[in-house]
Design an enzyme around this catalytic site. Structure first.
Site, mmCIF file in Angstrom:
data_model
loop_
_atom_site.group_PDB
_atom_site.id
_atom_site.type_symbol
_atom_site.label_atom_id
_atom_site.label_comp_id
_atom_site.label_asym_id
_atom_site.label_seq_id
_atom_site.Cartn_x
_atom_site.Cartn_y
_atom_site.Cartn_z
ATOM 1 N N ASP A 49 0.897 -1.042 -0.037
ATOM 2 C CA ASP A 49 0.033 0.181 -0.003
ATOM 3 C C ASP A 49 0.782 1.135 -0.020
ATOM 4 O OD1 ASP A 49 -3.086 0.382 0.606
ATOM 5 O OD2 ASP A 49 -2.039 2.151 0.989
ATOM 6 N N ASP A 77 3.983 2.278 -4.018
ATOM 7 C CA ASP A 77 3.209 2.918 -4.705
ATOM 8 C C ASP A 77 3.145 2.246 -6.339
ATOM 9 O OD1 ASP A 77 2.492 5.093 -6.718
ATOM 10 O OD2 ASP A 77 3.712 6.475 -5.770
ATOM 11 N N VAL A 78 2.056 1.795 -6.604
ATOM 12 C CA VAL A 78 2.022 1.139 -7.891
ATOM 13 C C VAL A 78 2.276 1.771 -9.222
ATOM 14 C CG1 VAL A 78 0.511 -0.586 -6.948
ATOM 15 C CG2 VAL A 78 -0.530 1.292 -8.260
ATOM 16 N N ASN A 104 -5.548 -4.486 -6.677
ATOM 17 C CA ASN A 104 -6.859 -3.670 -6.074
ATOM 18 C C ASN A 104 -6.463 -2.340 -5.912
ATOM 19 O OD1 ASN A 104 -9.142 -3.332 -4.171
ATOM 20 N ND2 ASN A 104 -7.594 -2.673 -2.796
ATOM 21 N N TYR A 170 -12.094 7.961 -14.191
ATOM 22 C CA TYR A 170 -12.078 6.723 -13.413
ATOM 23 C C TYR A 170 -12.825 5.468 -14.200
ATOM 24 C CZ TYR A 170 -12.953 3.758 -9.582
ATOM 25 O OH TYR A 170 -12.991 2.386 -8.509
ATOM 26 N N LYS A 174 -11.009 2.216 -15.490
ATOM 27 C CA LYS A 174 -11.463 0.908 -15.112
ATOM 28 C C LYS A 174 -11.992 -0.052 -16.387
ATOM 29 C CE LYS A 174 -11.256 0.816 -10.571
ATOM 30 N NZ LYS A 174 -10.391 -0.260 -10.114
ATOM 31 N N ALA A 203 -18.999 -0.903 -2.546
ATOM 32 C CA ALA A 203 -18.841 -1.632 -1.422
ATOM 33 C C ALA A 203 -18.479 -0.587 -0.465
ATOM 34 C CB ALA A 203 -17.715 -2.589 -1.828
#
Length: 262
Positions: A49, A77-78, A104, A170, A174, A203
């Site tokens: 994360d 950090d991706v 995720n 976003y 996605k 969610a």
């Protein structure tokens, strides 16, 4: 009105002896719920994360419950390739290999297209789509080199299918995750690896409640067939299914964890 709340399902050892990497796994959202469910199913988990403090707290809490030998963490950090490589190297170093990768990490936000800056667009795309690309690439390289018939599960979203005002960046990211999943699955099938995605709608977790208006949450909840939002662990359950042998012939699919789909 019928109570539509689901009952928490205990683990059944579906992933005994397997090693998983989960990105954006700190806190009470889908990533944290997924790490817990993987552990409950017998997997060893390496979590990453960008929020180092919350990540360490999550690792300590999970280690206290499941054992320190079952959990490891590394800030990641991706958007940074070196940090992605370090996270995957940790999984190999700690547990001798890798079997499951759950991508995720994502970044949202609400902004009308006419007001959106190039920086806002690029930041959401780089974390949400670029990060999934980097981690999927790292996963496939690791699986191909080791010969393990691994599994990748990406976190997409129903907004990759449907329109929502203020979500151009976003939604585009996605939708890209969905397309990346399908293309990666075709390539990975050549060496026995499966790649699928989940597409949640709503969610609920504390961070989402802080950054989303009550009016929008009410509107989104009303769209759901059960008339309620999903619990993060309900999405995690589907991720566990996709990571397990119960989905052995499923690849290149995007599973809607919602009544909303094309």
């Amino acid at each position: 009105m019928t109570d539509n709340k689901a009952q928490y399902v205990p683990g059944h050892g579906l992933l005994d002896g397997r090693t998983a990497v989960v990105t954006a796994a700190a806190g009470a959202g889908i990533g944290g719920a997924t790490a817990r469910r993987l552990l409950e199913e017998g997997a060893r988990v390496v979590i990453g994360d960008a929020h180092a403090r919350r990540l360490k707290e999550t690792e300590q809490a999970l280690a206290a419950e499941f054992g320190a030998h079952q959990v490891a963490s590394l800030p990641c950090d991706v958007t940074d390739e070196q940090q992605v490589q370090a996270l995957f190297a940790l999984a190999t170093h700690e547990h001798g290999g890798l079997d499951i990768v759950v991508n995720n990490a994502g970044l949202g936000g609400t902004c009308s297209l006419v007001d959106m800056t190039d920086d806002a667009w690029s930041k959401v795309l780089d974390v949400t789509l670029g990060g999934t690309f980097r981690c999927t690439r790292a996963a496939l390289r690791a699986f191909k080199e080791s010969g393990r018939r691994g599994v990748v599960v990406n976190n997409a979203s129903v907004v990759g299918w449907r329109a929502q005002a203020g979500q151009s960046h976003y939604a585009a990211a996605k939708a890209g995750v969905m397309a990346l999943t399908r293309c990666a699955a075709i390539e990975a099938a050549a060496f026995g690896v499966r790649v699928n995605a989940v597409a949640p709608s709503l969610a609920m977790h504390p961070h989402l409640a802080k950054v989303t208006s009550a009016e929008l949450l009410e509107e989104l909840t009303a769209r759901e067939a059960f008339g309620r939002y999903a619990e993060p662990w309900e999405v995690a359950n589907v991720i566990v299914f996709l990571a397990s042998g119960y989905s052995s012939y499923l690849t290149g699919e995007v599973v809607s964890v919602s009544s909303q789909h094309p």
